[in-house]
Design a protein around this motif. Sequence first.
Motif, PDB file in Angstrom:
ATOM      1  N   GLY A   8     -33.221  11.034   4.092  1.00 12.26           N
ATOM      2  CA  GLY A   8     -32.305  12.067   3.631  1.00 12.26           C
ATOM      3  C   GLY A   8     -32.906  13.111   2.721  1.00 12.26           C
ATOM      4  O   GLY A   8     -32.213  14.052   2.316  1.00 12.26           O
ATOM      5  N   GLY A   9     -34.175  12.975   2.359  1.00  5.83           N
ATOM      6  CA  GLY A   9     -34.794  13.995   1.532  1.00  5.83           C
ATOM      7  C   GLY A   9     -34.993  15.285   2.307  1.00  5.83           C
ATOM      8  O   GLY A   9     -34.757  15.360   3.518  1.00  5.83           O
ATOM      9  N   GLY A 116     -38.876   1.085  -1.869  1.00  8.65           N
ATOM     10  CA  GLY A 116     -39.059   1.785  -0.613  1.00  8.65           C
ATOM     11  C   GLY A 116     -40.289   2.674  -0.675  1.00  8.65           C
ATOM     12  O   GLY A 116     -40.979   2.730  -1.702  1.00  8.65           O
ATOM     13  N   GLN A 117     -40.541   3.394   0.416  1.00 10.20           N
ATOM     14  CA  GLN A 117     -41.746   4.225   0.512  1.00 10.20           C
ATOM     15  C   GLN A 117     -41.538   5.599  -0.113  1.00 10.20           C
ATOM     16  O   GLN A 117     -42.505   6.328  -0.341  1.00 10.20           O
ATOM     17  CB  GLN A 117     -42.167   4.374   1.982  1.00 10.20           C
ATOM     18  CG  GLN A 117     -41.414   5.446   2.770  1.00 10.20           C
ATOM     19  CD  GLN A 117     -39.978   5.079   3.094  1.00 10.20           C
ATOM     20  OE1 GLN A 117     -39.537   3.946   2.874  1.00 10.20           O
ATOM     21  NE2 GLN A 117     -39.233   6.038   3.623  1.00 10.20           N
ATOM     22  N   GLY A 118     -40.300   5.960  -0.380  1.00  7.42           N
ATOM     23  CA  GLY A 118     -39.999   7.239  -1.017  1.00  7.42           C
ATOM     24  C   GLY A 118     -39.617   8.316  -0.030  1.00  7.42           C
ATOM     25  O   GLY A 118     -40.020   8.291   1.141  1.00  7.42           O
ATOM     26  N   THR A 119     -38.841   9.273  -0.509  1.00  3.26           N
ATOM     27  CA  THR A 119     -38.469  10.445   0.274  1.00  3.26           C
ATOM     28  C   THR A 119     -38.531  11.660  -0.644  1.00  3.26           C
ATOM     29  O   THR A 119     -38.067  11.611  -1.783  1.00  3.26           O
ATOM     30  CB  THR A 119     -37.069  10.266   0.908  1.00  3.26           C
ATOM     31  OG1 THR A 119     -36.790  11.370   1.775  1.00  3.26           O
ATOM     32  CG2 THR A 119     -35.972  10.151  -0.140  1.00  3.26           C
ATOM     33  N   GLN A 120     -39.128  12.738  -0.150  1.00  2.00           N
ATOM     34  CA  GLN A 120     -39.377  13.921  -0.978  1.00  2.00           C
ATOM     35  C   GLN A 120     -38.134  14.799  -1.062  1.00  2.00           C
ATOM     36  O   GLN A 120     -37.499  15.093  -0.035  1.00  2.00           O
ATOM     37  CB  GLN A 120     -40.546  14.724  -0.412  1.00  2.00           C
ATOM     38  CG  GLN A 120     -40.872  15.996  -1.176  1.00  2.00           C
ATOM     39  CD  GLN A 120     -41.415  15.722  -2.575  1.00  2.00           C
ATOM     40  OE1 GLN A 120     -42.169  14.776  -2.786  1.00  2.00           O
ATOM     41  NE2 GLN A 120     -41.034  16.560  -3.534  1.00  2.00           N
ATOM     42  N   VAL A 121     -37.836  15.231  -2.276  1.00  2.00           N
ATOM     43  CA  VAL A 121     -36.775  16.206  -2.514  1.00  2.00           C
ATOM     44  C   VAL A 121     -37.409  17.414  -3.202  1.00  2.00           C
ATOM     45  O   VAL A 121     -38.062  17.271  -4.231  1.00  2.00           O
ATOM     46  CB  VAL A 121     -35.663  15.625  -3.401  1.00  2.00           C
ATOM     47  CG1 VAL A 121     -34.678  16.718  -3.813  1.00  2.00           C
ATOM     48  CG2 VAL A 121     -34.938  14.500  -2.666  1.00  2.00           C
TER      49      VAL A 121
END
Length: 125
Positions: A8-9, A116-121
């Motif tokens: 969702g990022g 988690g692995q992360g999502t960029q915003v």
Amino acid sequence: QVQLVESGGGSVQAGGSLRLSCAASGYTLSTYYMGWFRQAPGKQRERVACITGGGRTSYPDSVKGRFTISKDNAENALYLQMNSLKPEDTAMYYCAATRGAGWYCPQFPSEYNYWGQGTQVTVSS
């Protein structure tokens, strides 16, 4: 095995909104603290929202009133609704979990066992 996968990022202009999702597997959300953290380049990872197994939420002043954490125990999913985004919200966002059933969420990243692995915003002005 506990697994967390964020999604969702993206990129948005200041004032816009994004909704992050975290799909959890290998455990039951109702018995874990769940949190959203973020880390900008050169800065420490910080907690931006958390929710206890019982549904109690907590936010720092920097996001209070703009971010909302929620979860769906049946779907084993965690969400972060982010409104009125600011350029300073730009960071990698992580979903985290740790087992527990207390009244208050752990505050520090070291207190969470699963990530988690992360999502960029990215928020542009």
